[in-house]
Write a protein that holds these residues in place. Structure first.
Motif, mmCIF file in Angstrom:
data_model
loop_
_atom_site.group_PDB
_atom_site.id
_atom_site.type_symbol
_atom_site.label_atom_id
_atom_site.label_comp_id
_atom_site.label_asym_id
_atom_site.label_seq_id
_atom_site.Cartn_x
_atom_site.Cartn_y
_atom_site.Cartn_z
ATOM 1 N N ARG A 228 0.816 -1.213 0.000
ATOM 2 C CA ARG A 228 0.000 0.000 0.000
ATOM 3 C C ARG A 228 0.855 1.272 0.000
ATOM 4 N NH1 ARG A 228 -5.282 0.215 1.329
ATOM 5 N NH2 ARG A 228 -5.133 -1.819 2.367
ATOM 6 N N LYS A 229 2.042 1.183 0.594
ATOM 7 C CA LYS A 229 2.906 2.352 0.734
ATOM 8 C C LYS A 229 3.256 2.981 -0.610
ATOM 9 C CE LYS A 229 4.994 0.261 4.855
ATOM 10 N NZ LYS A 229 6.250 -0.284 5.457
ATOM 11 N N PHE A 230 3.342 2.149 -1.653
ATOM 12 C CA PHE A 230 3.707 2.692 -2.966
ATOM 13 C C PHE A 230 2.661 2.414 -4.042
ATOM 14 C CE2 PHE A 230 5.555 -1.528 -2.472
ATOM 15 C CZ PHE A 230 5.203 -2.169 -3.641
ATOM 16 N N VAL A 231 1.762 1.453 -3.800
ATOM 17 C CA VAL A 231 0.804 1.053 -4.829
ATOM 18 C C VAL A 231 -0.299 2.088 -5.027
ATOM 19 C CG1 VAL A 231 -1.081 -0.571 -5.267
ATOM 20 C CG2 VAL A 231 1.202 -1.430 -4.774
ATOM 21 N N VAL A 232 -0.797 2.688 -3.948
ATOM 22 C CA VAL A 232 -1.925 3.617 -4.063
ATOM 23 C C VAL A 232 -1.573 4.774 -4.998
ATOM 24 C CG1 VAL A 232 -3.410 5.232 -2.825
ATOM 25 C CG2 VAL A 232 -2.873 3.006 -1.809
ATOM 26 N N GLU A 233 -0.447 5.432 -4.757
ATOM 27 C CA GLU A 233 -0.029 6.535 -5.612
ATOM 28 C C GLU A 233 0.350 6.032 -7.002
ATOM 29 O OE1 GLU A 233 0.836 10.157 -7.179
ATOM 30 O OE2 GLU A 233 -0.243 9.672 -5.335
ATOM 31 N N GLY A 234 0.989 4.856 -7.050
ATOM 32 C CA GLY A 234 1.365 4.284 -8.341
ATOM 33 C C GLY A 234 0.161 3.997 -9.220
ATOM 34 N N ASN A 235 -0.927 3.516 -8.609
ATOM 35 C CA ASN A 235 -2.148 3.251 -9.377
ATOM 36 C C ASN A 235 -2.731 4.539 -9.953
ATOM 37 O OD1 ASN A 235 -1.964 0.544 -8.854
ATOM 38 N ND2 ASN A 235 -3.560 0.504 -7.290
ATOM 39 N N GLU A 236 -2.712 5.607 -9.163
ATOM 40 C CA GLU A 236 -3.239 6.883 -9.657
ATOM 41 C C GLU A 236 -2.410 7.389 -10.839
ATOM 42 O OE1 GLU A 236 -6.069 8.352 -8.795
ATOM 43 O OE2 GLU A 236 -6.414 6.612 -7.501
ATOM 44 N N GLN A 237 -1.096 7.248 -10.751
ATOM 45 C CA GLN A 237 -0.238 7.646 -11.867
ATOM 46 C C GLN A 237 -0.502 6.774 -13.092
ATOM 47 O OE1 GLN A 237 3.855 7.655 -10.585
ATOM 48 N NE2 GLN A 237 3.455 9.016 -8.848
ATOM 49 N N ASN A 238 -0.755 5.495 -12.850
ATOM 50 C CA ASN A 238 -1.065 4.578 -13.945
ATOM 51 C C ASN A 238 -2.340 5.004 -14.666
ATOM 52 O OD1 ASN A 238 -0.719 2.336 -15.557
ATOM 53 N ND2 ASN A 238 -0.715 0.886 -13.898
ATOM 54 N N LEU A 239 -3.362 5.367 -13.895
ATOM 55 C CA LEU A 239 -4.622 5.795 -14.498
ATOM 56 C C LEU A 239 -4.476 7.141 -15.196
ATOM 57 C CD1 LEU A 239 -7.156 4.653 -11.740
ATOM 58 C CD2 LEU A 239 -6.513 3.483 -13.860
ATOM 59 N N ASP A 240 -3.596 8.005 -14.691
ATOM 60 C CA ASP A 240 -3.302 9.262 -15.394
ATOM 61 C C ASP A 240 -2.721 8.969 -16.778
ATOM 62 O OD1 ASP A 240 -4.137 10.760 -13.227
ATOM 63 O OD2 ASP A 240 -2.118 11.095 -12.441
ATOM 64 N N ARG A 241 -1.833 8.003 -16.831
ATOM 65 C CA ARG A 241 -1.205 7.647 -18.103
ATOM 66 C C ARG A 241 -2.222 6.991 -19.048
ATOM 67 N NH1 ARG A 241 4.264 4.478 -17.388
ATOM 68 N NH2 ARG A 241 4.476 5.179 -19.559
ATOM 69 N N LEU A 242 -3.150 6.215 -18.480
ATOM 70 C CA LEU A 242 -4.219 5.638 -19.298
ATOM 71 C C LEU A 242 -5.065 6.749 -19.909
ATOM 72 C CD1 LEU A 242 -6.113 3.461 -20.383
ATOM 73 C CD2 LEU A 242 -7.171 3.339 -18.111
ATOM 74 N N GLN A 243 -5.397 7.765 -19.104
ATOM 75 C CA GLN A 243 -6.182 8.892 -19.607
ATOM 76 C C GLN A 243 -5.474 9.570 -20.784
ATOM 77 O OE1 GLN A 243 -9.397 10.624 -18.283
ATOM 78 N NE2 GLN A 243 -8.997 10.909 -20.461
ATOM 79 N N ALA A 244 -4.179 9.769 -20.653
ATOM 80 C CA ALA A 244 -3.416 10.404 -21.726
ATOM 81 C C ALA A 244 -3.390 9.533 -22.978
ATOM 82 C CB ALA A 244 -1.994 10.692 -21.246
ATOM 83 N N GLN A 245 -3.254 8.222 -22.800
ATOM 84 C CA GLN A 245 -3.203 7.318 -23.945
ATOM 85 C C GLN A 245 -4.542 7.261 -24.669
ATOM 86 O OE1 GLN A 245 -0.566 5.954 -25.198
ATOM 87 N NE2 GLN A 245 -1.626 4.807 -26.812
ATOM 88 N N LEU A 246 -5.642 7.322 -23.920
ATOM 89 C CA LEU A 246 -6.964 7.310 -24.544
ATOM 90 C C LEU A 246 -7.126 8.493 -25.497
ATOM 91 C CD1 LEU A 246 -9.189 6.330 -21.466
ATOM 92 C CD2 LEU A 246 -8.691 4.903 -23.469
ATOM 93 N N GLY A 247 -6.539 9.631 -25.122
ATOM 94 C CA GLY A 247 -6.623 10.807 -25.977
ATOM 95 C C GLY A 247 -5.833 10.671 -27.267
ATOM 96 N N LYS A 248 -4.855 9.760 -27.285
ATOM 97 C CA LYS A 248 -4.026 9.563 -28.480
ATOM 98 C C LYS A 248 -4.579 8.484 -29.405
ATOM 99 C CE LYS A 248 0.165 10.681 -25.849
ATOM 100 N NZ LYS A 248 1.466 10.154 -25.362
#
Length: 250
Positions: A228-248
């Motif tokens: 949990r110490k690193f996964v919670v923030e990592g998941n949010e960053q992952n979803l940010d990158r998914l959002q950017a990829q969807l736009g491309k």
């Protein structure tokens, strides 16, 4: 002969791994289902397996399962004796329930859940997962890149890849797909390197948009808290990158 009660239309789902000399040789997802018929009870045993390094084959597994079911029939008919032959164990088997883990920890203490609303259709988001040409660009936290060695998004098939961190270190990962329902759900079992978990990604329609639920279910609360110490923030960053990829994506 002692009668054994059967719960009809009941099924159990579990996954297991087999290791040979500390080398993983197979990963399987098995469903056992009981159905009532005029002839008696029909047992349906379905196994979806990924056989690694050529040590095991579908034919060998089918043969072994047949022997097991024959012995089950003997046991139910009262034909088995109490004499058992002891042989050297060549394999060590680890049973883990994919849907109802045997851990005494409550599910709420073993899971990490992230949700995000996307202004995109379920089909569009599902394609971002299922097409490796898209997935490779957004998978992982900020600053990570990927090298895919194997990707076959079908139940029982393997996803083998290396995540390259911003520090230049490569992190090898291997997962096995458990369930794929287009465009609703993707379930996979992450096998390594430091911890195992069951990842369930669910896509739900919400007023013309899509709600993505990202659930990671660990085998114990201790493993979950460690991640949990690193996964919670990592998941949010992952979803940010998914959002950017969807736009491309076209």
């Amino acid at each position: 002969m002692k009668k054994i009660p059967i719960i009809f239309n009941w099924f159990s789902v579990y996954n297991f791994t087999m290791d040979l000399d500390e080398t993983r040789i197979s990963v399987s997802v098995t469903t056992v289902e009981f159905k009532q018929s005029e002839a008696g009870t029909k047992l349906i045993y379905t196994e979806q397996g990924a056989f690694l390094d050529g040590h095991d084959t579908a034919a060998e597994r089918e043969h072994g399962t047949g022997i097991m079911l024959d012995k089950l029939g003997e046991e139910l008919r009262g034909e088995r004796t109490n004499t058992y032959k002891t042989e050297k164990e060549d394999f060590t088997m680890s049973l883990k329930d994919s849907t109802n883990n045997n851990s005494s920890d409550a599910i709420s203490n073993r899971e990490i859940v992230s949700t995000r609303i996307f202004n995109a259709s379920r089909e569009h988001i599902f394609k971002a997962f299922s097409d490796p040409d898209h997935l490779i660009h957004w998978w992982g936290p900020k600053g990570f890149t990927n090298t895919f060695h194997e990707f076959d998004m079908q139940p029982g098939r393997v996803w083998h890849y290396v995540m390259h961190g911003p520090n230049g270190v490569g992190y090898e990962n291997k997962s096995v797909f458990v369930e794929v329902v287009e465009p609703e759900r993707i379930v996979l079992r992450h096998l390594e390197p430091d911890h195992e978990f069951l990842l369930t990604v669910t896509l739900s329609e919400r007023d013309g948009k899509t709600e993505l639920t990202w659930q990671m279910l660990f085998d114990s609360a201790a493993e979950c808290n460690k991640a949990r110490k690193f996964v919670v923030e990592g998941n949010e960053q992952n979803l940010d990158r998914l959002q950017a990829q969807l736009g491309k994506m076209v």
